[in-house]
Design a protein around this motif. Structure first.
Motif, mmCIF file in Angstrom:
data_model
loop_
_atom_site.group_PDB
_atom_site.id
_atom_site.type_symbol
_atom_site.label_atom_id
_atom_site.label_comp_id
_atom_site.label_asym_id
_atom_site.label_seq_id
_atom_site.Cartn_x
_atom_site.Cartn_y
_atom_site.Cartn_z
ATOM 1 N N LEU A 1 0.799 -1.227 0.000
ATOM 2 C CA LEU A 1 0.000 0.000 0.000
ATOM 3 C C LEU A 1 0.834 1.279 0.000
ATOM 4 O O LEU A 1 0.278 2.368 0.176
ATOM 5 N N SER A 2 2.137 1.176 -0.188
ATOM 6 C CA SER A 2 2.974 2.378 -0.237
ATOM 7 C C SER A 2 4.173 2.157 -1.143
ATOM 8 O O SER A 2 4.495 1.030 -1.505
ATOM 9 N N HIS A 3 4.798 3.280 -1.499
ATOM 10 C CA HIS A 3 6.036 3.268 -2.278
ATOM 11 C C HIS A 3 7.152 3.809 -1.392
ATOM 12 O O HIS A 3 6.884 4.451 -0.375
ATOM 13 N N PRO A 4 8.412 3.595 -1.777
ATOM 14 C CA PRO A 4 9.527 4.002 -0.914
ATOM 15 C C PRO A 4 9.534 5.458 -0.458
ATOM 16 O O PRO A 4 10.004 5.753 0.625
ATOM 17 N N THR A 5 9.036 6.382 -1.238
ATOM 18 C CA THR A 5 9.075 7.790 -0.837
ATOM 19 C C THR A 5 7.827 8.238 -0.084
ATOM 20 O O THR A 5 7.743 9.386 0.348
ATOM 21 N N ASP A 6 6.855 7.360 0.085
ATOM 22 C CA ASP A 6 5.585 7.716 0.714
ATOM 23 C C ASP A 6 5.692 7.814 2.231
ATOM 24 O O ASP A 6 6.482 7.109 2.862
ATOM 25 N N LEU A 7 4.847 8.665 2.780
ATOM 26 C CA LEU A 7 4.747 8.812 4.230
ATOM 27 C C LEU A 7 3.684 7.859 4.760
ATOM 28 O O LEU A 7 2.600 7.729 4.184
ATOM 29 N N ILE A 8 3.984 7.209 5.885
ATOM 30 C CA ILE A 8 3.044 6.313 6.570
ATOM 31 C C ILE A 8 2.821 6.860 7.971
ATOM 32 O O ILE A 8 3.786 7.182 8.675
ATOM 33 N N ILE A 9 1.560 6.970 8.369
ATOM 34 C CA ILE A 9 1.223 7.392 9.725
ATOM 35 C C ILE A 9 0.908 6.133 10.528
ATOM 36 O O ILE A 9 0.009 5.376 10.184
ATOM 37 N N ASP A 10 1.655 5.925 11.591
ATOM 38 C CA ASP A 10 1.543 4.733 12.437
ATOM 39 C C ASP A 10 0.742 5.074 13.688
ATOM 40 O O ASP A 10 1.243 5.722 14.598
ATOM 41 N N LEU A 11 -0.510 4.622 13.728
ATOM 42 C CA LEU A 11 -1.361 4.781 14.904
ATOM 43 C C LEU A 11 -1.614 3.435 15.572
ATOM 44 O O LEU A 11 -2.443 3.330 16.474
ATOM 45 N N ALA A 12 -0.920 2.407 15.119
ATOM 46 C CA ALA A 12 -1.115 1.057 15.644
ATOM 47 C C ALA A 12 -0.378 0.875 16.961
ATOM 48 O O ALA A 12 0.674 1.466 17.194
ATOM 49 N N ALA A 13 -0.939 0.033 17.812
ATOM 50 C CA ALA A 13 -0.289 -0.296 19.079
ATOM 51 C C ALA A 13 0.816 -1.316 18.822
ATOM 52 O O ALA A 13 0.666 -2.211 18.002
ATOM 53 N N GLY A 14 1.919 -1.155 19.503
ATOM 54 C CA GLY A 14 3.015 -2.117 19.386
ATOM 55 C C GLY A 14 4.041 -1.724 18.343
ATOM 56 O O GLY A 14 3.825 -0.816 17.548
ATOM 57 N N PRO A 15 5.160 -2.439 18.328
ATOM 58 C CA PRO A 15 6.292 -2.074 17.471
ATOM 59 C C PRO A 15 6.286 -2.707 16.080
ATOM 60 O O PRO A 15 7.162 -2.426 15.272
ATOM 61 N N HIS A 16 5.329 -3.561 15.775
ATOM 62 C CA HIS A 16 5.398 -4.362 14.553
ATOM 63 C C HIS A 16 5.357 -3.537 13.274
ATOM 64 O O HIS A 16 6.124 -3.789 12.341
ATOM 65 N N LEU A 17 4.469 -2.552 13.205
ATOM 66 C CA LEU A 17 4.417 -1.723 12.005
ATOM 67 C C LEU A 17 5.691 -0.897 11.877
ATOM 68 O O LEU A 17 6.247 -0.765 10.788
ATOM 69 N N ALA A 18 6.171 -0.368 12.983
ATOM 70 C CA ALA A 18 7.411 0.416 12.947
ATOM 71 C C ALA A 18 8.568 -0.426 12.415
ATOM 72 O O ALA A 18 9.377 0.051 11.608
ATOM 73 N N ARG A 19 8.645 -1.671 12.834
ATOM 74 C CA ARG A 19 9.700 -2.566 12.333
ATOM 75 C C ARG A 19 9.568 -2.768 10.823
ATOM 76 O O ARG A 19 10.556 -2.775 10.093
ATOM 77 N N ALA A 20 8.324 -2.952 10.364
ATOM 78 C CA ALA A 20 8.085 -3.154 8.934
ATOM 79 C C ALA A 20 8.450 -1.903 8.137
ATOM 80 O O ALA A 20 9.041 -1.993 7.055
ATOM 81 N N ILE A 21 8.133 -0.736 8.671
ATOM 82 C CA ILE A 21 8.442 0.528 7.999
ATOM 83 C C ILE A 21 9.961 0.702 7.888
ATOM 84 O O ILE A 21 10.482 1.076 6.837
#
Length: 153
Positions: free
Chosen positions: A13-33
């Motif tokens: 759902l994103s490309h390398p230059t895109d911004l992602i807003i992380d509102l999820a609980a826990g570190p998993h999305l941050a690790r993926a980003i």
């Protein structure tokens, strides 16, 4: 959410230059980003603004905030997205919740795109399927033709 699910969301759902807003609980999305080398902002749901730069992807748990209605929260997400951007809503399995989220999304000016069923643990051959071993991920989108602000709905 697992790191694998985070990776799938980030890569699909994103490309390398895109911004992602992380509102999820826990570190998993941050690790993926970080692993995908994307840009992100981790935000406190209670703050009035999520920055001025619109995002391509917002990932949030559900229910999102106790201080606002689901429609108001999803409007806030919509207004923080670029046209064509997506909101990924993580829901613990509940037979009714996905419908409620889709209704609120429509009222907020977002469209339903996809429903992902993510298992929390692998199934084994011969194992009976239990409904409480998965998370529902609803993908909502802001129309690519949508140029309006918060007044569109």
């Amino acid at each position: 959410m697992s790191t694998a699910m985070g990776m799938r969301l980030v890569h699909n759902l994103s490309h390398p230059t895109d911004l992602i807003i992380d509102l999820a609980a826990g570190p998993h999305l941050a690790r993926a980003i970080i692993a995908a080398r994307r840009r992100s902002h981790l935000h406190d749901l209670r703050k009035a603004g999520w920055g001025t730069e619109p995002a391509t992807l917002i990932v949030t748990g559900w229910p999102a905030e106790e201080t606002t209605t689901p429609v108001e929260f999803l409007k806030r997400c919509r207004n923080s997205l670029l046209p064509g951007g997506c909101v990924a809503v993580l829901l613990p399995h509940d037979a009714v919740a996905p419908v409620d989220v889709v209704i609120a999304a429509k009222q907020a000016g977002l469209a339903y795109l996809q429903h992902i069923v993510a298992t929390d643990r692998p199934l084994r051959p011969g194992q009976r399927i239990e409904l409480d071993i998965h998370t529902d991920v609803l993908i909502l989108t802001r129309s690519a033709r949508d140029e309006g602000g918060s007044d569109a709905a």
